[in-house]
Structures are given as C-alpha cells and as structure tokens.
Design an enzyme around this catalytic site. Structure first.
Site: not given
Lengths: 340, 340, 340, 340
Positions: B142, B220
C-alpha cells in the site's frame, strides 16, 4: 407529507438529513448551514443530493465563493417547512428558536441544548405520548438515548427500581481535530448528566453514575447495574433485548471484540459512513449479582439519536398518535430490525 | 468478460471484490475464504451480493454451521476463473499458487507475499507493460503503491534522480484487535522496504528512507524529499499532481487537517466503507530547498492498491496492451477523476 | 534481617527490589533474571546498586557478553535467601517453585500465576493472618489489590453486602511494544476475574463485574457500586478512605483530572520512576443511589502491589504476627501516609 | 555564585529549577508562579525544597489559601537575582521583560516567545559566543535544540550544505488535558519553524521541512536528510555522534524500539521524573543515498532544553568566555556523558 428542514450540517445534521430522506411520509426541504466545511464540500462533490440554504447573506457569499450552489436563505426555507431538526452547536439552537417561532414552525433540538429550550424532553420509546402536538422538543443526548433504550426495554419486562451507570465516553468523533485526549482518561464530576436525564424521562427509576472520557472515537461503552423489581434471568434479559428493533445482541465469539469491531462491521455492511442506528449489547457481559443484573452497551454516538429524532417528528406533527406504530414506521424506513 | 475470483475476504479482499464488481468488462465469480469472520457475517446480512466459496470442506462446514450460504469449494470456483486476486495473509498466497497453476489460472498477489511468488513486481502506472501476459504478478504494498504514484508522476514530468522517504505508518486498521500500539512510536531498521521496492519498480531512481509506526488507524503519512533532474517549481508540481486521476490535492484551508479529515471526507462522500482510492497530497506541504522538492502524502492503506490491482488484471489478461488506456478504463469504472 | 531475593527483573521485579531495599528489617540479596533487557542495561548504567544473578549459564554468558557484571547463578543466590519474591512472567513462577522447594526457601508469587501455585491467596490488609508461616503465597493482581483496599476499608466501617465493579483497564505499561490497542476498547467476558478474586479474599461479599480494555498506559480506572449493610454517607466514606495510608483522596479542583494527572503528580513528587504505591479515589465521584454508594478508583498498575507483597514477606516469615503492625512497618519504610 | 530565579513553574520551569540546583557555581533563589497547580502541590508535599514566590498579591493569597508556604513576591525575588530563566507560557515572557529590565536582571526566554523578545537567539553548542554578556537571550525550542545538536555536530565534522527535516511531533506532555489528538495525525503548513530557526542559528546551512503531529506523549521523532560538503560514512557519523555528550546512540537490538523505550529507560535509570537531557539517535536509522546521509532522532521534549538554557546563563553572565568550557561545566554538573 411532512416538510422537514435540517438546520446545522455537522456530524448529526448530515445523518438526520439522510434519515429523513429515507422516510416515505416525509419530504426533506433541505439543509441549512452557517459556514463552509468539509461536509459541504463533500455534498457538492456528491452532486447536491439535498438543497443547501445559507443561514444569512454573509454565509451565502462564503459558500458561493467556494463554488457551492446555494438554494436560498434560511428564511426562504422556513416558509416551506413544517418542522425543523436543529442540529447546530450547543446554544445556537436556543437562538434559532425565535426565528422558528416567527415562522410558526415546530422544532426538535438535540441533546446539547438546555432542557428549557423545549416543552418536552423526548425519547421515542420511553415517552412518545408526551411529544404529541408539542411545538418544541429536545431529544435526549446520544448516551442517554441508547441507555434508555436498554433500560426502558427491561423496565417494561420486569420493572426496574434503580440503575448505577458507568460511562466510558469516546472523546472525539473520527475526523475531529478540535478536541481529543492523548494517553489519558478524564474523570467527570458525578453523578453524570445521563443518570439525571434518565430520571427525568423515566421518573420512577432511581439512577446515578460515573463518567470517564477515553481516547477513542468509535462509540461509547456503558455498563449498567440494574436492580429489577422482580428477578430476571440472563436468558430472559437476552430474549427481551433481542425483540427490540433498535438493539443488537452481539457476542465475543462472533468476532465483536469491542467498539472498533462494531464500526468495522457497519462499514462492511455497506452502511453509509459506516453508521449503525442500533445500540449493541454484548451477551458475554450480562451477569447477575443476587437480584441485580449487569450488562455492557455500545453507543454509536454519531448516529444513535437519528431514529428517536425521527420519532419526534411523528409525535410533534401527530403523524401517529400511538408511539408503537410511529416507532415501527421509523424503523421500517431506516431498515431497523430487517436483518433479523 | 474476464472471470475474476477473489481469494481471501479480509480488509483488502472485500475491497477488491467491490472494485471488480464495478468493472464493465469483468465478471466476479465470487469470493473465497478459509474461516468464519465478521466480514462474512456482514456479507450474509447484506444478502450475499457475491457468491462465497470455502477453501475446503472443514471451512465449508464451519460456515454452514454459522448459517452462511456456501456456493461451493475453491476448486469449483477455480474451474470458472481466468484470474485470481489473492488477498490472503502473507505467505498463504505462495501456497495457493500451486493450486492456481494446477487449474491454469493466473493470479495477482498483494504486497505481503515475497517477490519470488511472482514473475513480475507490478505497479499499474509505472510498469504496466511488464505485466502484459504475465501469469503471476505481485502488486507493490500500500505505501509503495501510493508513493510510486507521486514519484512516477513527477519523474515523468522532470526526471527524478533520488528520493529520501520518511514514512509515518499507521499500526492497525480500524477494527483491528490483533495489533496495535499505545502511546508509542516504533522505529524500524532503515532503509525501509518501500525505498528498496521503489528502486525495483523505478530502477533509475535512487531511494532510501526511514519508517516509524504511529498509533493511528486512518492512513499512512509519507514525506518525500526528491532531487529532480531539472528544476521544478512548487506551482508546476501542483499542476502535475492535479492532472493525475489517482491523486487528490488537498489544502489545510479546505479543512483537511490530517489523515482523519480525509477519512471523514470519504465517509461524507458516501463512499462504501468511507474508502478513498486516491492518495492525497497537501499543497501546504510542498516546499523547496535548493533544487530539492519536498511534499507530504496521505496513503489510505485499506483501499489504495485496488486500482493498481485491477490494472494488473488488464495487463495479465492483455485486455489492453497500452497501459494508459488500461488505467483509464479502471479509473472510469471506479469513478476516479470524475469529481474534477 | 530477612534475606530476600527478587526473581524476575521486569516491571514489577524492579519495583519490588526498590521496595525491599527501603525496609529496615530486610536485606536484599539481589535480583535474578533470564535474559538481557533494557532494565538490566539501566541497572548497569546506575552502577549495579543490586547484585544481579543469572538464571542459568546461558543467561550468564549473554549478560557477560553485554558487559553486565553477574554475581552468580540463581542457585548460589538461593543459598543465601530466606524468601523469594517471584515476579517472572505468568507460568514461570510455577516452574521455579520446584527449585525454591529444593533450597527450602519460601516464595511470594504475583497475580499472573494460577492460584494453586500457592498455599494462600494473599492480600496484606484483608487476610494477613492467613499468610502467617505460609511457605508459598500468591498476591492478588494489581486491580484486585487496589480494589480490595477500598472495599475492605469500607467493609470494616459499615459492612459491605455486595459490589458491582466496572474496570477500565490500561492495555500496556509505558514502554511496552509487545501489546497495545489503537483507537479501540476491548470487552472481556464477564464476570471479570477481579470480582471472583475479591470473593475469594473477602468471602462474605458478593461481587460481579465487567472489564473493558482502553488504549492508555497510566493506570486502571475502576468504578465500584457497593451495597453497604448499614447506610453510610458520602462524608463518612471520604473520612474512612482518608484514614487509610494506602489510599489517597483526590479532587478535580486540585487539578487531578484523570489517570494522567496522577502520573504527572508522582513524577513531580520525585518518586522514582514516577511511581505511586497508593490508589487514588476521586471525592467527586462518590455518589449515592438509595443505600448504594458508588465511587471511582485509580490503580497505578506498575507499583500498587509492592506494599502488599512486602506485607507478604512479613506474614510468611512471621516477622509480625499482627497484620496491623506489619502493615504499619511496611508503610513507614515506604513513606506511605507520611505526607498527610 | 550566580543567583538564578526561575519564573514559571510548569513543565519546563520545574526542570530548570532542578538543573540549576545541580550546578556548583549557581544559586537558585527560588521559583515564581502565578497560580495554584498540581506541580506546586507536589512541591509542598516534597517539603518545599525551593522557595516559592508569588507573581502578585492575588496569587499569594490563592497559594496561602491552599496551604502553600510563600516566601514573597516576584519583586522581592528579583532584588536578589542576577538572571531569570523565564519559562512562562508563550507571550507572558515578553510582558515580564519590562519588570526584569526595571530590576536590572538579565533573562533567558524559552522557545515559545517571539524572537524579538531577546537580543540573541541562542543555542549552547552552536553559537555560545553570541550570548556572551547579552542581557536577553531566547533559547531555541525543544525540537530545534535537539536537532541542532545533531546537525551542528555533523557540520563541525564534514560541513553540511543543506538538510530536509521531517518532524513527528508529540501533541501533548504526559499529564496534559488541555491539548491532545485522538486517532489522528495533523499536518502543519511547511516549511516548519524548526527549519527556519535552524537557518537563523546556522546561517550557512539551507533547511526545509514538514511537521506532522502524532497522538503520543513521550518525545518527538525527527528524520534528517543531510547533504554533507564532503562524503561521510555511516561509521564516521556514528563515531562523531558518540563523542557528543548530549547525544546518546541507541540500537534496536539493545531494546530501544522507539520513544516509549527511551522514556522507560530513563525511568529505570532513576532519573527524576524519568527525564533524559540527551537526544537519542538510532544507529539502525543511519542510511545513505548517494552522498546524502539520513538519520532518526528522539527529542525528549520536557527536558532537552535544560542544558542549553544553563549554558545561556554561563554566556550571559560571562561565567566562561569559551563555549566549550562552559558546556563541559554544565554537562559535568548534570551528569551528562558520565555514563560513557
């Protein structure tokens, strides 16, 4: 069709607009707000499924400057409105009330307002009849709304003499940057207002409680120690809760480990915003000590008051004179209990 | 119509199934899992929009015992399948590969598998052509997927010589109870694998980086210090990013204060599960130091790899021989860029 | 002088060693551990205020390789020891017990061990006499130790018939990376073990309770709903708690807003490691509902069991036959109550 | 003996008072505060190791009402003072300055004040000479102080051309209830002030950076990408950092997993309040990309500025004209480097 206007397009206001849209006997006039926000930005990106009204000219100009289509001003919306759902910040509702009066529209306020803003302190299940034909109603707060569902449900079964409530309160909603705690629990002065509010709605029950804030966002957790008038078994309590269309029973062995599991489940269900209207009670937490029965409840703070607020429309507009029928209509339109 | 099977119905698998369903030239055979879970429980409550297959008889029995309708076993599903999207836990994909081979189906693995599980280490934008006709592809993780979108986009504009990457990694997804940190940042050995992976996908760029885990769940955050081959202004960088349909530019003054704002916005947009396929770059973070340009990216870890995984189907099945066309088809079906 | 050995130099072991060192009638032989750790590294940097013994030759070699001075092996330490405080990880104590038996030394285990490791399940205040001359004692866990202080204190004043306990449990200690939750509350199966343990120590009181884990590190928070045998006023309860040297009464208006305030206060006090041996009860949380009395307790999980563990030495070695005298000696040496 | 007064007894003020007390050539006149607080409550419980002065009569009365012994008013303290360490809230120092001028005392302000409050923007290591004989100095903020230690240290070794800084900033100190984030990272407008401040202190180095707030309390984490004037190996960088008495090198295999490990270690060391004056750099994070060198730093926000603030006293009072000697005296008295 009852014409409903939602004033205040924040966390609660958005969900009220969604909930009203789902009712087959209500017409959403639109939503009103006072300033540009992320939620309005999203409304535009979605293609304006609702008309947006500005609270005044300054706000209209600010929204226009951000490229947001504005349908008109609050006053124009009020002319078409039967009843307002006021979901503004605490204290603003009281000021708005004068304008609602001027336009002869009824209003339902959320739990942040003071009780005296309204004629009736309302909870769909517990005191529907009191809201009939009322002009101004105030809904119980999110914790109290969910708590009363469970307590009222038991009370109708076996009678409840008293409750002692511990609330682990989430400090912020997902996305909040204006409030929050980091690695800290915060203790409030007892008794918590939810215990006092419960006694207002259900005056024959004695209540007290302690509230502690915890650094999480996905739901409050409440433990209730209830002293019933007659003994009730754990099995009976489970069966009673299971019949209630705004309560879900969950279990650890199903994978429901806590508040975050419930949020995940609602996202997986495809519920808009990952919302759940139901409170959840863990079967695994229901225990007895002598006659007392204790259990743990999850309160989805962002969405739990939506059903009871829609009940309030039904009561104020006397769309149904019978609470049970009203609640069933709300439930059906929101899809509550359909999964059983 | 390409027949696609999703193996592993966890966080990524669910989103892959949703994403494939939206493609007008793909047919979702169903989803496969190995054990009962909350997500399967939700699938049932939704009325089984997808067929569910069990990985083996034991699993089938477990699912049946929970009242879940099972369409068949993995083998039966594989017979109807052209290509598998394997979203099982790290390491399981490598074992499954033997079975895929046996049935002559292609497969795309997620970032958790080792690189040698696949013939090609794949990223839709940066190396589409390498995936053409490949039997086994592994997608970038990801963080790497999102990071490469931004770096590749700049690289195509002005050439990138080297990047230094700091990753603030969310430690858990919403709903995770099997991992988590409490009031702690955790430091990893440098360089992080994302820097190494970037060099594999874009071999002409030098990369290094440090990763620190932070106790949050909604995305994130990455900072990139990029040394371009020719000077590029902040304005030019913004314009370049804006043209990319899998990148959103956001600003603090719009109300995007951080990762939690983006999650809130996606929920308000009504995206299923509050997901966003796009990475977000804050205009306010783009700064220069000499020729170097620095910026900050948000990576929505649960959903960011979905578009590139669907690109991988197009490449492996040679549905489009041109990467640009393929990516545009994926984007159109997922609604990417449609909001511009 | 009683010769005491601390086995296990983790969170609890370190604090036991410090606590024993402060006793004027005990001699700390040293501490024992099984592997290199940050705490041992700190011990060395402090100049080895305690002798360190290795659990075996492998461990001795590992410590030596890290430059840590090792005084000898566990066996050598046991030869000089009268009583061991075993603060090893759950389950290890039971294995160690065989060796303690072989050397004829007594031992006190912490709450993580199973009850059957010991002859007596011990709490300094509540059942000191049961520990007299015992060879193997197990202390109540941190929550139970603190909880019983408060309940036993009230019980001695007015008699307690039953309690319902809600525990908001911190999930990790400061510095823990092997466990943690992120943005999640976790629900446990009820009744919690603390309620059951309370009934073992104080068999005439009925108890039940629910436990929920919260993502914080600085202390557990417990609410107790107690049904007294005779009515007791809030004022009386406060006065009763105030007399207890292991309980501190705190108030919101003093600045004690929650668990983090208490940790801060202990740091500001200059307590080593910012530790507090006392539990804290908020005066602001003490409320009544009919005869029932409810209150909220802070449990400093890292250090709360130290005083009762030292009481256990006094009981097992029959250093004092009277519990009250024993507890007062422990308190005096630890500085408990001296601040009043 | 230089007579030092600490004004503001908050997080920093307390630690300054402790630090000054440890200097063999300074005399702590006392501490001054403006209102009752938990820290003052702790000061009293400790037996008033420092004299406490009230900022005015109102404050004196409030303190007295809480049973706190007050030695006098700020003015009385200023009469005995050579230099003030002002650790009041941001903005208050600028107001206090008039009073310091009136009494002819010098002052050192903390990083929260605006630069123009002072004649010199000071950092003990990097520009000691500029502080000599100055009347008003402002110290760099906690992040900048620690950052400059590392950058200045490398700069002296091999020359630094430019740096790009990513700061993961802790949002609150342990015990803070007035600020905090819950499950959110917050992005700031770039470049961060620390990069700008670094360029003010070290004008020959170019700097930029991005700052993101994270929901933790035990220390900031900074990554630095530094372009050296001449190539420097990882080994050389480690050796250079190791020589610095205000830098500790730590490693993952020693057990230092992140900020929380460092706090734990300092507690285990027995440091008052679990404080560390040193910054820590992880050896495991030092990596190169071409000539650039990248590394990760831990900043203990509560205590990191104490040594440089004490250096500021030495400079302003010209206690030492040579920076190196001054810094060594501060270090010796604080025990810095003694552990090597």
């Amino acid at each position: 069709m009852t014409n409903v206007l939602v004033v205040g397009y924040g966390t609660i206001g958005q969900r009220l607009a969604d909930g009203v849209s789902l009712q087959d006997d209500m017409n959403l006039i639109g939503v009103v707000d006072a300033a540009m926000s992320l939620s309005i930005r999203a409304l535009k990106e979605k293609g304006m499924p609702y008309d947006l009204y500005a609270v005044n000219e300054t706000c209209r100009a600010e929204l226009a400057a951000n490229g947001i289509p504005v349908r008109g001003l609050l006053e124009e919306a009020l002319e078409k409105t039967d009843i307002v759902l006021d979901a503004t910040s605490a204290g603003v509702g009281a000021k708005n009330k004068e304008q609602y009066k001027k336009y002869g529209v009824k209003a339902v306020f959320q739990g942040g307002e003071k009780n005296d803003v309204a004629d009736v302190f309302f909870h769909g299940y517990a005191n529907y009849e009191k809201g009939l034909h009322a002009d101004f109603l105030k809904l119980t707060s999110c914790n109290t709304t969910g708590l009363i569902r469970a307590v009222d449900c038991l009370d109708k079964k076996c009678g409840i003499e008293k409750v002692a409530i511990t609330i682990v309160r989430r400090v912020a909603d997902p996305g909040d940057y204006h409030r929050g705690l980091t690695n800290a629990l915060q203790v409030d002065k007892a008794p918590n207002h939810q215990a006092l509010d419960l006694m207002t709605i259900l005056p024959e029950i004695k209540a007290t409680g302690i509230l502690v804030h915890a650094p999480v966002t996905h739901g409050h957790f409440i433990t209730v120690v209830a002293t019933p008038k007659r003994d009730i078994s754990v099995k009976e309590a489970i069966d009673t809760f299971k019949e209630h269309n705004r309560i879900r029973m969950v279990r650890l062995d199903e994978g429901f480990q806590g508040n975050a599991s419930i949020f995940k489940y609602a996202r997986d269900l495809g519920r808009p915003r990952g919302d759940l209207y139901e409170i959840c009670i863990w079967e695994d937490t229901i225990v007895k000590s002598g006659k007392d029965i204790m259990f743990g409840i999850h309160i989805p703070q962002e969405s739990v008051t939506i059903p009871e607020t829609i009940d309030a429309i039904r009561a104020a507009m006397a769309m149904d004179t019978d609470g049970k029928t009203a609640v069933e209509k709300t439930n059906k339109n929101l899809g509550l209990g359909g999964w059983k």
